[in-house]
Design an enzyme around this catalytic site. Sequence first.
Site, PDB file in Angstrom:
ATOM      1  N   SER A  64       0.702  -1.087   0.014  1.00 46.28           N
ATOM      2  CA  SER A  64       0.116   0.077   0.107  1.00 46.28           C
ATOM      3  C   SER A  64       0.718   1.130  -0.025  1.00 46.28           C
ATOM      4  CB  SER A  64      -0.861   0.123   1.225  1.00 46.28           C
ATOM      5  OG  SER A  64      -1.977  -0.826   0.995  1.00 46.28           O
ATOM      6  N   LYS A  67       0.500   3.536  -2.869  1.00 43.99           N
ATOM      7  CA  LYS A  67      -0.729   4.213  -3.207  1.00 43.99           C
ATOM      8  C   LYS A  67      -0.512   5.687  -3.349  1.00 43.99           C
ATOM      9  CE  LYS A  67      -3.774   0.708  -1.063  1.00 43.99           C
ATOM     10  NZ  LYS A  67      -4.460   0.426   0.066  1.00 43.99           N
ATOM     11  N   TYR A 189      -2.942  -2.953 -10.284  1.00 43.56           N
ATOM     12  CA  TYR A 189      -2.846  -2.422  -8.780  1.00 43.56           C
ATOM     13  C   TYR A 189      -2.068  -3.543  -8.123  1.00 43.56           C
ATOM     14  CZ  TYR A 189      -4.254  -2.364  -3.867  1.00 43.56           C
ATOM     15  OH  TYR A 189      -4.417  -2.322  -2.529  1.00 43.56           O
ATOM     16  N   TYR A 241      -4.741   4.262   7.687  1.00 42.98           N
ATOM     17  CA  TYR A 241      -6.107   3.638   7.660  1.00 42.98           C
ATOM     18  C   TYR A 241      -6.919   4.336   8.828  1.00 42.98           C
ATOM     19  CZ  TYR A 241      -3.306   0.736   4.838  1.00 42.98           C
ATOM     20  OH  TYR A 241      -2.506   0.241   3.884  1.00 42.98           O
ATOM     21  N   VAL A 259       1.296  -3.806   3.959  1.00 43.26           N
ATOM     22  CA  VAL A 259       0.855  -5.054   4.674  1.00 43.26           C
ATOM     23  C   VAL A 259       2.328  -5.868   4.700  1.00 43.26           C
ATOM     24  CG1 VAL A 259      -1.515  -5.332   4.465  1.00 43.26           C
ATOM     25  CG2 VAL A 259      -0.146  -6.217   2.752  1.00 43.26           C
TER      26      VAL A 259
HETATM   27  N1  GLN Z   1      -1.743  -5.421  -2.000  1.00 37.23           N
HETATM   28  C1  GLN Z   1      -2.481  -5.227  -0.511  1.00 37.23           C
HETATM   29  C2  GLN Z   1      -3.932  -5.196  -0.735  1.00 37.23           C
HETATM   30  O1  GLN Z   1      -4.668  -4.520  -1.548  1.00 37.23           O
HETATM   31  C3  GLN Z   1      -1.920  -4.124  -0.060  1.00 37.23           C
HETATM   32  C4  GLN Z   1      -2.754  -3.810   1.157  1.00 37.23           C
HETATM   33  C5  GLN Z   1      -2.006  -2.932   1.945  1.00 37.23           C
HETATM   34  O2  GLN Z   1      -0.816  -2.724   1.947  1.00 37.23           O
HETATM   35  N2  GLN Z   1      -2.408  -2.467   3.164  1.00 37.23           N
HETATM   36  O3  GLN Z   1      -4.628  -5.936   0.019  1.00 37.23           O
END
Ligand code: GLN
Length: 608
Positions: A64, A67, A189, A241, A259
Site C-alpha cells: 500500500s 498508493k 494494482y 487507515y 502489509v
Molecule cells: N496489496 C495489498 C491489498 O490490496 C495492499 C494492502 C496494504 O498494503 N495495506 O490487499
Amino acid sequence: MQHPIKTYLETLHGELQKISDGKLADYIPELTKACPDSLGICMVTMDGEVYGAGDTDTLFTIQSISKPFVFGAALADRGDDLVGQRVGVEPSGDAFNSISLNPATGTPRNPMINAGAIATTSLVAGATAAEQWSRILQVLSDFAGRALPVDEAVYLSESSTGFRNRAIAWMLKNFNVIDGDPMAALENYFRQCSVQVHCQDLAFMAATLANGGVHPQTGQRALPADHVQRVLSVMATCGMYDYAGSWLYEIGMPAKSGVAGGVIAVLQGRLGVAVYSPPLDSKGNSVRGIEACRRISRDFNLHAFSQNSQPSQALVRVYSGADAPSRRRPGAHLRRLLMEEASRIKYLCLQGYLAVDGAEYIIRRMAAMTVTTHSFILDMHQVEGISDSAARLLNQTRLELMREGIALVFSRIQGRQSIAGPLSRAARGNDRGYLSFEDNDLAVEWCENRLAESLSPAMPPEETPATESVLLRGLEAELQQRLNAICQTRHYSAGEQILRAGDAGDGRVFVIESGQVSVLVPLQGGAHQRIASLGAGLSFGEMALLGAQQRSATVVADTDVRCREFTVTDFEALAAASPRIKIVLLENLSRDLADKLRGATQWIAALA
Ligand code: GLN
C-alpha cells in the site's frame, strides 16, 4: 567519527528488536515467507544524506505504500478536478480493504484505501493497461531513484487469491468510477503492490516527498510540487487507515504503511523516514514500524505542528582562529605556533531555534572538518533556544569528538536557560559536562592554549627582560641603564587588580616581565568584556606616555605577575636629558599600535 544520528538509530534498532508483537500478513500467501525478525530503519535528509540501522537493504514488496505515489501520478496525468470526481479525500475510519463507497458521492472515500487506490491506478496516463503500468513503475522508480523490480511471486500470489479486491474493482465498475476494464486496472494494482523495495528505497521515496517532489540525490523531479502537497495531505489524514487520527495526533507526520511491513513518514522540507518490520497489528500496520516512528518523532521533536527551523539556516558562518585570534598578545614562541596552527580552531556561528534537524546539519559539517580541527567553538549568541533532543545530539558529538582529541566548547550562553538548561540536562551522568565561555575571545584563548600545549607540552613559562620588551627594546646599553634607574620591579598576585577603568592616571607605565594580565572594559550591569590578555614582553598603561589622564581599562593579574614600572614624570625628566630615549619609545609604541590596528581590522573582517 560516527554521526550520533546513526548511533541513535542503532540503539533504537536494538530496543525495537525486543518487541515481538504482531503477526505476518497471511491473506497473501507469499507474504508469510517474510522473516518476522527483519528490522530496518532508515532516514534521508534533504541533501541526500542517508542514516540507517539494521536490515536497510532487505527486499520486500511495497504494497500500500505505492498508493500515495500512484495517486500523485494520477493527479499529474489527469488533473486535480478529474481525479477529485472519482476519488474523495476524506478519511474513512474503515479498514484498508473495506468494500464501501461514500453514499453521498458514490466514489471511494480516499485514495489510501484499496477502493480509492484501484480507482486511482485506473486513472494513470496510458492508452493501454500495459502503458499505464510502465507509467506507474516509472513514477515509483523516480521517487526511489533507481529502477525498481517486481516480485513476480508475490504478484501471482495476490492475483490468484485477491477475491475481495476483485469484488471492490467490480463495485467500482458498477458505480462508473472505473471507465475501462476493471480487471486490467486491478492487475496493475496488484503489480504496483508487488514492486520490490528495501528500506532505503522507501526512505528516499519519503525524502523525495519531503523535498517537494525532487529526489535528494538524483535531483530528478518525480512529481510537480503542488501535487506533492495534495499527496502529503491525504497521507496525513488517511495514510494509516483507521489509525490515521491517532497517528497524526501522536506522531504528527504524513505517513503510509504497507502489509509487507513497510512504513514511511515524511517531515516536510526536512526528512524522509522508513521502517521495515513485517509483523502487523490488527489494523494492518507494522507494529515495530509504528513504534519506531513514534520514538523518532518524540526523540527528535519531529511532529509537524511542533516548533522547528530550517536545518541549514542553523549555521550562519564558519571561520577559524587564524581569521579571529584571541586578543591576547602572546609571546614570540606561542605567536609562531599559532601563526601556523590557529586555523585548526573553528568557530561555528549558529542561529535560531536549534531542533534536531539543525543539529544534524551542524554535526555533519563538523564531522567533515575533524581532520583539520583541534577545537570547535559553537558561538550561541544568536541561538534562541535548543531542543532537548538537539542538545543530546550535540552532547554526544562532544563526547565522540573528545575521544578523537577534538574539543567542542560553547560560547555566549551565560544566563540563558533556553540553551544552558537543555545542554546541562543532556550532559547529566558521569561526564564532566560541557565547557562554556562568556565570550568568543575567552573561548578562542582557551583553544589556543590547548593547541599550544598539544604542540609543545613542556613550554616553559615565558620570561622577557624589560629591556627586550616591545616598548623598551632597541635602546643602547647606556640608555638602558639610565632608564633602568627610574624603574622599579613590582609583583602582583593572581587575581589582583592592577588598574581600574576610570581612575585618575598616576602616570605609571607597566612592562610585564613574567605572567599574564587581562585588560577589561566595564559593560553595563557590572559585567566586563575582556579586550586583551597580555603576557611577558608587553606593556600596559603606556597611553600615559601620550598624555592620557584617565585609565580607560581595568587590568587584572591572571597569574602571578612581575612588572617593571616607571612614571611619566620621571620619564619626561630623563627624556629632557636624553631625547633619543623618547624617540625610541615612541617609535616602538607606534609600531605596536599599528600591529594592534591590523589585528582589529582582521577581526572585523572575519565577523563581517
Ligand atoms: N496489496 C495489498 C491489498 O490490496 C495492499 C494492502 C496494504 O498494503 N495495506 O490487499
